[in-house]
Design a protein around this motif. Structure first.
Motif, PDB file in Angstrom:
ATOM      1  N   PRO A 137       0.806  -1.224   0.000  1.00  8.99           N
ATOM      2  CA  PRO A 137       0.000   0.000   0.000  1.00  8.99           C
ATOM      3  C   PRO A 137       0.837   1.271   0.000  1.00  8.99           C
ATOM      4  O   PRO A 137       0.417   2.299  -0.558  1.00  8.99           O
ATOM      5  CB  PRO A 137      -0.852  -0.123   1.271  1.00  8.99           C
ATOM      6  CG  PRO A 137      -0.141  -1.113   2.131  1.00  8.99           C
ATOM      7  CD  PRO A 137       0.537  -2.054   1.195  1.00  8.99           C
ATOM      8  N   ILE A 138       2.020   1.225   0.601  1.00 10.49           N
ATOM      9  CA  ILE A 138       2.900   2.397   0.579  1.00 10.49           C
ATOM     10  C   ILE A 138       3.376   2.661  -0.848  1.00 10.49           C
ATOM     11  O   ILE A 138       3.376   3.797  -1.327  1.00 10.49           O
ATOM     12  CB  ILE A 138       4.089   2.205   1.531  1.00 10.49           C
ATOM     13  CG1 ILE A 138       3.603   2.062   2.976  1.00 10.49           C
ATOM     14  CG2 ILE A 138       5.072   3.365   1.411  1.00 10.49           C
ATOM     15  CD1 ILE A 138       4.705   1.754   3.978  1.00 10.49           C
ATOM     16  N   SER A 139       3.771   1.599  -1.540  1.00  6.51           N
ATOM     17  CA  SER A 139       4.215   1.744  -2.928  1.00  6.51           C
ATOM     18  C   SER A 139       3.109   2.314  -3.783  1.00  6.51           C
ATOM     19  O   SER A 139       3.328   3.240  -4.575  1.00  6.51           O
ATOM     20  CB  SER A 139       4.651   0.389  -3.498  1.00  6.51           C
ATOM     21  OG  SER A 139       5.794  -0.096  -2.848  1.00  6.51           O
ATOM     22  N   LYS A 140       1.924   1.752  -3.654  1.00  7.69           N
ATOM     23  CA  LYS A 140       0.822   2.195  -4.511  1.00  7.69           C
ATOM     24  C   LYS A 140       0.466   3.648  -4.236  1.00  7.69           C
ATOM     25  O   LYS A 140       0.356   4.469  -5.159  1.00  7.69           O
ATOM     26  CB  LYS A 140      -0.383   1.283  -4.301  1.00  7.69           C
ATOM     27  CG  LYS A 140      -1.458   1.407  -5.382  1.00  7.69           C
ATOM     28  CD  LYS A 140      -2.368   2.604  -5.218  1.00  7.69           C
ATOM     29  CE  LYS A 140      -3.428   2.643  -6.291  1.00  7.69           C
ATOM     30  NZ  LYS A 140      -4.278   3.860  -6.227  1.00  7.69           N
ATOM     31  N   ALA A 141       0.268   3.990  -2.985  1.00  8.88           N
ATOM     32  CA  ALA A 141      -0.241   5.321  -2.648  1.00  8.88           C
ATOM     33  C   ALA A 141       0.821   6.411  -2.781  1.00  8.88           C
ATOM     34  O   ALA A 141       0.624   7.419  -3.464  1.00  8.88           O
ATOM     35  CB  ALA A 141      -0.825   5.318  -1.236  1.00  8.88           C
ATOM     36  N   PHE A 142       1.955   6.223  -2.118  1.00 14.76           N
ATOM     37  CA  PHE A 142       2.968   7.273  -2.131  1.00 14.76           C
ATOM     38  C   PHE A 142       3.512   7.507  -3.533  1.00 14.76           C
ATOM     39  O   PHE A 142       3.674   8.642  -3.979  1.00 14.76           O
ATOM     40  CB  PHE A 142       4.115   6.924  -1.194  1.00 14.76           C
ATOM     41  CG  PHE A 142       5.231   7.939  -1.220  1.00 14.76           C
ATOM     42  CD1 PHE A 142       5.064   9.199  -0.670  1.00 14.76           C
ATOM     43  CD2 PHE A 142       6.447   7.636  -1.813  1.00 14.76           C
ATOM     44  CE1 PHE A 142       6.095  10.139  -0.694  1.00 14.76           C
ATOM     45  CE2 PHE A 142       7.483   8.560  -1.839  1.00 14.76           C
ATOM     46  CZ  PHE A 142       7.300   9.818  -1.287  1.00 14.76           C
ATOM     47  N   CYS A 143       3.770   6.440  -4.259  1.00 14.59           N
ATOM     48  CA  CYS A 143       4.428   6.593  -5.559  1.00 14.59           C
ATOM     49  C   CYS A 143       3.490   7.181  -6.607  1.00 14.59           C
ATOM     50  O   CYS A 143       3.949   7.888  -7.511  1.00 14.59           O
ATOM     51  CB  CYS A 143       5.012   5.269  -6.001  1.00 14.59           C
ATOM     52  SG  CYS A 143       6.300   4.664  -4.862  1.00 14.59           S
ATOM     53  N   THR A 144       2.197   6.916  -6.510  1.00 14.95           N
ATOM     54  CA  THR A 144       1.270   7.579  -7.427  1.00 14.95           C
ATOM     55  C   THR A 144       1.069   9.036  -7.029  1.00 14.95           C
ATOM     56  O   THR A 144       0.910   9.904  -7.902  1.00 14.95           O
ATOM     57  CB  THR A 144      -0.076   6.850  -7.492  1.00 14.95           C
ATOM     58  OG1 THR A 144      -0.636   6.732  -6.175  1.00 14.95           O
ATOM     59  CG2 THR A 144       0.091   5.453  -8.075  1.00 14.95           C
ATOM     60  N   ASP A 145       1.079   9.325  -5.721  1.00 10.80           N
ATOM     61  CA  ASP A 145       1.052  10.731  -5.293  1.00 10.80           C
ATOM     62  C   ASP A 145       2.272  11.476  -5.828  1.00 10.80           C
ATOM     63  O   ASP A 145       2.173  12.611  -6.306  1.00 10.80           O
ATOM     64  CB  ASP A 145       1.035  10.825  -3.759  1.00 10.80           C
ATOM     65  CG  ASP A 145      -0.342  10.582  -3.168  1.00 10.80           C
ATOM     66  OD1 ASP A 145      -1.339  10.610  -3.915  1.00 10.80           O
ATOM     67  OD2 ASP A 145      -0.430  10.365  -1.943  1.00 10.80           O
ATOM     68  N   VAL A 146       3.425  10.830  -5.753  1.00 11.05           N
ATOM     69  CA  VAL A 146       4.651  11.442  -6.276  1.00 11.05           C
ATOM     70  C   VAL A 146       4.516  11.678  -7.778  1.00 11.05           C
ATOM     71  O   VAL A 146       4.925  12.728  -8.295  1.00 11.05           O
ATOM     72  CB  VAL A 146       5.873  10.559  -5.965  1.00 11.05           C
ATOM     73  CG1 VAL A 146       7.084  10.972  -6.811  1.00 11.05           C
ATOM     74  CG2 VAL A 146       6.220  10.664  -4.485  1.00 11.05           C
ATOM     75  N   GLY A 147       3.942  10.717  -8.492  1.00  6.00           N
ATOM     76  CA  GLY A 147       3.735  10.908  -9.920  1.00  6.00           C
ATOM     77  C   GLY A 147       2.919  12.152 -10.215  1.00  6.00           C
ATOM     78  O   GLY A 147       3.269  12.949 -11.099  1.00  6.00           O
ATOM     79  N   CYS A 148       1.821  12.334  -9.472  1.00  5.58           N
ATOM     80  CA  CYS A 148       0.977  13.522  -9.660  1.00  5.58           C
ATOM     81  C   CYS A 148       1.723  14.801  -9.296  1.00  5.58           C
ATOM     82  O   CYS A 148       1.654  15.808 -10.014  1.00  5.58           O
ATOM     83  CB  CYS A 148      -0.290  13.404  -8.821  1.00  5.58           C
ATOM     84  SG  CYS A 148      -1.455  12.149  -9.396  1.00  5.58           S
ATOM     85  N   GLU A 149       2.424  14.772  -8.173  1.00  3.92           N
ATOM     86  CA  GLU A 149       3.107  15.973  -7.699  1.00  3.92           C
ATOM     87  C   GLU A 149       4.254  16.370  -8.621  1.00  3.92           C
ATOM     88  O   GLU A 149       4.429  17.550  -8.950  1.00  3.92           O
ATOM     89  CB  GLU A 149       3.610  15.747  -6.272  1.00  3.92           C
ATOM     90  CG  GLU A 149       2.482  15.629  -5.251  1.00  3.92           C
ATOM     91  CD  GLU A 149       2.924  14.978  -3.952  1.00  3.92           C
ATOM     92  OE1 GLU A 149       4.150  14.799  -3.757  1.00  3.92           O
ATOM     93  OE2 GLU A 149       2.053  14.633  -3.126  1.00  3.92           O
ATOM     94  N   VAL A 150       5.031  15.404  -9.055  1.00  2.00           N
ATOM     95  CA  VAL A 150       6.157  15.701  -9.933  1.00  2.00           C
ATOM     96  C   VAL A 150       5.663  16.179 -11.294  1.00  2.00           C
ATOM     97  O   VAL A 150       6.217  17.128 -11.870  1.00  2.00           O
ATOM     98  CB  VAL A 150       7.072  14.472 -10.069  1.00  2.00           C
ATOM     99  CG1 VAL A 150       8.108  14.675 -11.173  1.00  2.00           C
ATOM    100  CG2 VAL A 150       7.779  14.193  -8.742  1.00  2.00           C
ATOM    101  N   ALA A 151       4.605  15.556 -11.802  1.00  2.00           N
ATOM    102  CA  ALA A 151       4.048  16.014 -13.083  1.00  2.00           C
ATOM    103  C   ALA A 151       3.516  17.438 -12.964  1.00  2.00           C
ATOM    104  O   ALA A 151       3.693  18.267 -13.871  1.00  2.00           O
ATOM    105  CB  ALA A 151       2.945  15.071 -13.547  1.00  2.00           C
ATOM    106  N   GLY A 152       2.866  17.741 -11.837  1.00  2.00           N
ATOM    107  CA  GLY A 152       2.365  19.104 -11.622  1.00  2.00           C
ATOM    108  C   GLY A 152       3.493  20.111 -11.499  1.00  2.00           C
ATOM    109  O   GLY A 152       3.423  21.217 -12.060  1.00  2.00           O
ATOM    110  N   THR A 153       4.530  19.744 -10.772  1.00  2.00           N
ATOM    111  CA  THR A 153       5.686  20.636 -10.642  1.00  2.00           C
ATOM    112  C   THR A 153       6.375  20.814 -11.990  1.00  2.00           C
ATOM    113  O   THR A 153       6.869  21.907 -12.319  1.00  2.00           O
ATOM    114  CB  THR A 153       6.675  20.093  -9.607  1.00  2.00           C
ATOM    115  OG1 THR A 153       6.000  19.889  -8.363  1.00  2.00           O
ATOM    116  CG2 THR A 153       7.834  21.061  -9.386  1.00  2.00           C
ATOM    117  N   GLY A 154       6.404  19.758 -12.792  1.00  2.00           N
ATOM    118  CA  GLY A 154       6.981  19.866 -14.123  1.00  2.00           C
ATOM    119  C   GLY A 154       6.257  20.894 -14.973  1.00  2.00           C
ATOM    120  O   GLY A 154       6.888  21.667 -15.719  1.00  2.00           O
ATOM    121  N   MET A 155       4.930  20.946 -14.861  1.00  2.00           N
ATOM    122  CA  MET A 155       4.176  21.986 -15.563  1.00  2.00           C
ATOM    123  C   MET A 155       4.579  23.369 -15.061  1.00  2.00           C
ATOM    124  O   MET A 155       4.708  24.319 -15.843  1.00  2.00           O
ATOM    125  CB  MET A 155       2.672  21.768 -15.353  1.00  2.00           C
ATOM    126  CG  MET A 155       2.103  20.546 -16.055  1.00  2.00           C
ATOM    127  SD  MET A 155       0.332  20.334 -15.716  1.00  2.00           S
ATOM    128  CE  MET A 155      -0.344  21.821 -16.483  1.00  2.00           C
TER     129      MET A 155
END
Length: 567
Positions: free
Chosen positions: A381-399
């Motif tokens: 559950p840590i892998s699923k939740a944290f890493c998808t949150d990171v995906g969203c956050e990093v993609a948003g910061t990239g914008m």
């Protein structure tokens, strides 16, 4: 922009950080030699960079479409899928006994991350098939295994999972799909399913649907659910696709992102199905597939984070604006440097967590040890939740790094944010993952958690000889997390755990990330040490506020009335 697979990071993590040598030293994974590992990573990188990456934009601009009941996939996707299938990438971790390569999940996770970076919409198809293969290996009859698994491994057929219904989202037990015995060992499956990823395509010979349904004597709720194999085309006596089954794609969802991945509403009208596993044991069988997919989805988050990071860094390196020192590019501005550093540090931490998870899965399979099994379950559950949150956050910061150009679709930065957003939702929302972590995964009185924390503290103690300040910060964070875990375990009222579940999960991930970065500083070069310093000094301290939230309980939260929340 071109994508470059981070092979050096995968290799470094396997060689120095995540304990992959334990996996390779087992008899079960004796084939995973350093030479083979290097060759696999290199070949996968080449495929992703040269074949899959060019398809990403095409899938976004030319979505899958439904024409006269036939799903037409995005331009080039058939060729991309063929490269994945013929390269043997689908059955990497399937056992040799069923025709797979029998390679560690750690390698499969690395390859899946690369494919996610290159073209997430297409990668979803082999990910679903990999999960189905594992579910069939564990639960299906020999006849079903012998017929379906070789075709799934080769990529001739692809697999799906059918859980969700319009009235039954996360509450799977509310499903209405029925399974009526036909009297010949088969069942007539009737009902509607929604959100079915890759429910059809125009490049595989058959589509194999795993469908949850209720037998006539099935009790209400999840305990009365069974699992069935329902193929698009019913195999004939020779195992080849035969007559069309009584199922159809009703429509394709109009989605925020992942346009190249057809997500369907499926209608089953007395379709012929075969029971997988025991009657009324469908949830146990389906959870095998879902747990495989949860690590896979977390890996998707890392993959998108890496791709978004690469694009943002390249843009910042070339974009001239303002009175920046040095080259005059915006990468010289302190705030842009901060954004890129946070993106890179979090992507690396998330990658380390998914690979730690994969190592635990591999060791559990190779040794049968209950401790490894518990660790794999805890980290999932840590892998699923944290890493998808990171995906969203990093993609948003990239914008944000792109400025106004990030909001313009032509740059491609926005696509990463749109594509990855669903990863926090499907395969169990991240809130559900957090609730699972503080409830079911702490049913051992926190033993699995405390073992991990003990290792983090031991690693920090060893690192004090060379990096005392960083090591002390990581040690203290692990101790704070230990105290919060003890508090959660002591709470008999689950709502007191659930109220702080999400911040607790993120805090645990933050500390795991600190552990990985500290080890990288000790064993890596100056570049890795600088990134570790940034993470541990600027990002790890987030755990303090998160743990304060986690230990607050539910009283103040539940004291807020519904009227307070509804405008």
């Amino acid at each position: 922009m071109p994508y470059r697979a981070p092979v050096s990071d995968f290799q470094f993590l396997m060689d120095h950080i995540i304990g992959f040598e334990q996996v390779a030293s087992t008899e079960h994974f004796a084939d995973a030699t350093p030479d083979m590992t290097q060759a696999i990573l290199g070949e996968a990188a080449k495929m992703c960079e040269e074949i899959l990456t060019p398809l990403n934009r095409a899938g976004d601009l030319h979505p899958a479409r439904l024409e006269n009941g036939i799903v037409c996939t995005s331009p080039g996707f058939a060729g991309g899928y063929d490269a994945i299938a013929t390269g043997g990438w689908i059955g990497m971790s399937a056992s040799k006994e069923v025709g797979g390569l029998g390679l560690p999940m750690t390698l499969t996770t690395s390859v899946n991350e690369m494919m996610s970076s290159a073209c997430l919409a297409l990668q979803l198809s082999p990910l679903m098939t990999q999960g189905q293969i594992e579910a069939l290996e564990h639960h299906a009859s020999d006849a079903i295994k012998e017929l379906y698994i070789p075709k799934l491994i080769s990529g001739e057929w692809n697999g799906t999972m059918n859980l969700t219904e319009p009235q039954a989202g996360s509450d799977v037990g509310a499903l209405r799909t029925k399974a009526e015995p036909n009297g010949d060992g088969t069942f007539a499956i009737t009902g509607q399913k929604i959100y079915i990823s890759w429910a059809d395509n125009d490049f595989t010979e058959n589509v194999c649907h795993l469908v949850l349904a209720r037998l006539p004597d099935g009790v209400p709720g999840t305990k009365g659910i069974s699992l069935f194999m329902v193929p698009k085309l019913i195999p004939d006596a020779d195992g080849n696709p035969g007559t069309k089954n009584d199922l159809r794609v009703v429509s394709l969802e109009h989605k925020m992102g992942l346009h190249g991945s057809p997500t369907a509403v499926m209608e089953y009208s007395g379709a012929t199905g075969w029971l997988v596993g025991h009657a009324h044991g469908g949830m146990a069988a389906m959870f095998t597939m879902m747990n495989n997919a949860r690590l896979g989805v977390g890996t998707q988050g890392v993959g998108i984070a890496e791709a978004a990071l690469q694009q943002a860094a390249a843009y910042a390196h070339d974009r001239k604006q303002g009175k920046a020192p040095g080259t005059g590019a915006i990468i010289e501005h302190a705030d842009v440097r901060r954004m890129l550093a946070s993106m890179k540090a979090d992507t690396y931490a998330a990658r380390a967590i998914t690979l730690m998870n994969a190592v635990a899965i591999d060791m559990a399979l190779a040794t049968g040890d209950a401790g490894w099994q518990a660790r794999a379950a805890f980290l999932t559950p840590i892998s699923k939740a944290f890493c998808t949150d990171v995906g969203c956050e990093v993609a948003g910061t990239g914008m944000q790094v792109h400025g106004g150009m990030g909001f313009i679709e032509e740059t491609g930065a926005a696509q990463y944010a749109r594509d990855v957003r669903v990863a926090t939702i499907y395969e169990g929302t991240n809130g559900i993952q957090a609730m699972d972590l503080v409830a079911r995964k702490l049913m051992d009185a926190g033993e699995a958690a405390f073992r991990i924390l003990e290792e983090i503290e031991q690693g920090a103690e060893a690192a004090k000889a060379t990096h005392p300040e960083l090591a002390e910060a990581v040690w203290q964070s692990a101790e704070s997390l230990r105290e919060a875990t003890e508090w959660l375990v002591a709470q008999d009222e689950l709502n007191d755990r659930f109220a702080g579940a999400v911040p607790y999960l993120r805090a645990f991930a933050r500390v795991l990330g600190g552990h990985a970065h500290l080890a990288s500083a000790v064993k890596g070069d100056a570049s890795r040490a600088r990134l570790a310093t940034f993470y541990i000094k600027r990002m790890l301290p987030e755990h303090v506020g998160l743990l304060a939230h986690a230990r607050e309980g539910a009283d103040d939260l539940m004291a807020i009335s519904t009227d307070d929340l509804v405008a």
